[in-house]
Design a protein around this motif. Structure first.
Motif, PDB file in Angstrom:
ATOM      1  N   ALA A 138      22.621  -4.446  31.928  1.00  0.00           N
ATOM      2  CA  ALA A 138      22.817  -4.226  30.495  1.00  0.00           C
ATOM      3  C   ALA A 138      21.813  -5.026  29.678  1.00  0.00           C
ATOM      4  N   ALA A 139      21.586  -4.547  28.481  1.00  0.00           N
ATOM      5  CA  ALA A 139      20.708  -5.263  27.559  1.00  0.00           C
ATOM      6  C   ALA A 139      21.327  -6.609  27.204  1.00  0.00           C
ATOM      7  N   GLN A 140      20.488  -7.525  26.750  1.00  0.00           N
ATOM      8  CA  GLN A 140      20.953  -8.873  26.411  1.00  0.00           C
ATOM      9  C   GLN A 140      22.091  -8.799  25.393  1.00  0.00           C
ATOM     10  N   GLY A 141      23.139  -9.550  25.677  1.00  0.00           N
ATOM     11  CA  GLY A 141      24.293  -9.574  24.793  1.00  0.00           C
ATOM     12  C   GLY A 141      25.374  -8.576  25.155  1.00  0.00           C
ATOM     13  N   TYR A 142      25.114  -7.739  26.192  1.00  0.00           N
ATOM     14  CA  TYR A 142      26.092  -6.742  26.620  1.00  0.00           C
ATOM     15  C   TYR A 142      26.417  -6.922  28.100  1.00  0.00           C
ATOM     16  N   ARG A 143      27.554  -6.355  28.500  1.00  0.00           N
ATOM     17  CA  ARG A 143      27.954  -6.418  29.906  1.00  0.00           C
ATOM     18  C   ARG A 143      28.284  -5.013  30.397  1.00  0.00           C
ATOM     19  N   PRO A 144      27.889  -4.663  31.623  1.00  0.00           N
ATOM     20  CA  PRO A 144      28.309  -3.378  32.185  1.00  0.00           C
ATOM     21  C   PRO A 144      29.833  -3.324  32.282  1.00  0.00           C
ATOM     22  N   LYS A 145      30.379  -2.145  32.046  1.00  0.00           N
ATOM     23  CA  LYS A 145      31.831  -1.993  32.068  1.00  0.00           C
ATOM     24  C   LYS A 145      32.343  -1.828  33.498  1.00  0.00           C
ATOM     25  N   VAL A 146      33.485  -2.433  33.766  1.00  0.00           N
ATOM     26  CA  VAL A 146      34.200  -2.251  35.025  1.00  0.00           C
ATOM     27  C   VAL A 146      35.524  -1.582  34.701  1.00  0.00           C
ATOM     28  N   THR A 147      35.780  -0.417  35.280  1.00  0.00           N
ATOM     29  CA  THR A 147      37.019   0.291  34.987  1.00  0.00           C
ATOM     30  C   THR A 147      38.198  -0.381  35.685  1.00  0.00           C
ATOM     31  N   PRO A 148      39.415  -0.167  35.189  1.00  0.00           N
ATOM     32  CA  PRO A 148      40.593  -0.736  35.860  1.00  0.00           C
ATOM     33  C   PRO A 148      40.695  -0.315  37.320  1.00  0.00           C
TER      34      PRO A 148
END
Length: 316
Positions: A255-265
């Motif tokens: 992810a771009a700086q300041g963001y995080r890749p999402k992890v689904t439940p």
């Protein structure tokens, strides 16, 4: 082993060499399928991977066990939508071969399809037994339209013929397919694979999604072709083969700086590490391919089914 001695495994040995014999009796195959179905249903009902761990292996086992592990956390009370699997109209393809591992194919109608039109399909299951002290385990599942299940070459007694791993009579060697598939997905070479959703279509889709706004995706494919993942096949009536093989790949999301890749439940139970700006998913895929006979013109390998699942995630 002494000459003309029947081993506990049921394999006859002559002059120190194992004879070519059927890998299983029809009764053995029927028991293996029934025991798999019972274990599969118990595990799916409870979302408990331990209940069918002894009945699955290879790519099917890796996908099945990871999926059940995740759902055991997200649905601790079990599967609210469980529908018992029933397999009927079973057609057996049991080859003759020497030594271990042994394997056979069950082509069955499941109760989870529509039985008519586009929704009609067959479950083609590959069962493997690694040794005389091991159980029969399901290693591959291909869900195919009835017209896509090929007729297999059989001898006068009805036994199928194992495809040669070195591809001596085929347009491509089954033993090389996992490695060649991994190379193809990366570079488009070697050009042994026919265009389709699991080959050229997959490459095109990866290119399309590689650079999303704020998120970069990278893929790394690896061969997965030893032990219970070793490719096997059956010779078809046209002199080609239906081959089962496996593959592993890693999907890295940055992810771009300041963001995080999402992890689904659904994925979180398989996650290790802390997700800061990178998430790496490990996938296992089970593939089924039609390999043309040696000397055939045109497409040499056509991938007809791909079943894949996330088996692990790592954050960094």
């Amino acid at each position: 082993m002494a000459a003309l001695t029947l081993a506990a495994s049921g394999c006859v040995t002559v002059h120190g060499e194992r004879a070519v014999v059927p890998t299983a009796t029809t009764d053995e195959a029927e028991r293996a399928l029934a025991e798999f179905t019972t274990a599969y249903n118990a595990a799916d009902w409870a979302y408990d991977p331990s209940l069918d761990a002894h009945r699955v292996t290879g790519s099917l086992g890796a996908i099945n066990q990871a999926g059940l592990k995740a759902r055991s956390v997200t649905h601790p009370d079990g599967n609210p939508d469980h529908r018992p699997l029933e397999l009927s109209d079973v057609r057996w393809a049991i080859p003759k071969k020497a030594g271990w591992p042994r394997w056979f194919v069950a082509d069955a109608d499941s109760n989870l399809d529509t039985d008519r039109g586009a929704g009609d399909n067959r479950w083609v299951l590959l069962f493997v037994r690694e040794g005389s002290d091991r159980m029969w385990e399901a290693a591959h599942l291909a869900v195919l339209a009835p017209g896509d299940v090929p007729a297999f070459r059989r001898d006068a007694d009805g036994w199928a013929e194992a495809a040669p791993a070195d591809g001596a009579s085929l347009a491509a060697a089954p033993a090389d397919l996992s490695r060649e598939y991994a190379a193809y997905l990366k570079t488009g070479e070697p050009k042994v694979f026919a265009a389709g959703p699991h080959t050229s279509g997959l490459r095109e889709n990866r290119t399309r999604i590689a650079n999303r706004p704020g998120l970069a995706l990278q893929f790394a494919d690896q061969a997965l072709d030893s032990g219970p993942f070793a490719p096997v096949g059956l010779v078809t009536e046209d002199g080609g083969a239906l081959v089962f093989f496996s593959s592993r790949f890693f999907e890295r999301r940055t992810a771009a700086q300041g963001y995080r890749p999402k992890v689904t439940p659904a994925e979180k139970p398989l996650l290790s590490g802390d997700v800061r700006n990178t998430l790496t998913k490990e996938w296992v895929a089970g593939l089924t391919a039609r390999v043309a006979p040696a000397g055939a013109e045109g497409d040499r390998v056509r991938v007809v089914n791909r079943m894949q699942g996330v088996t692990a995630l790592k954050g960094s």
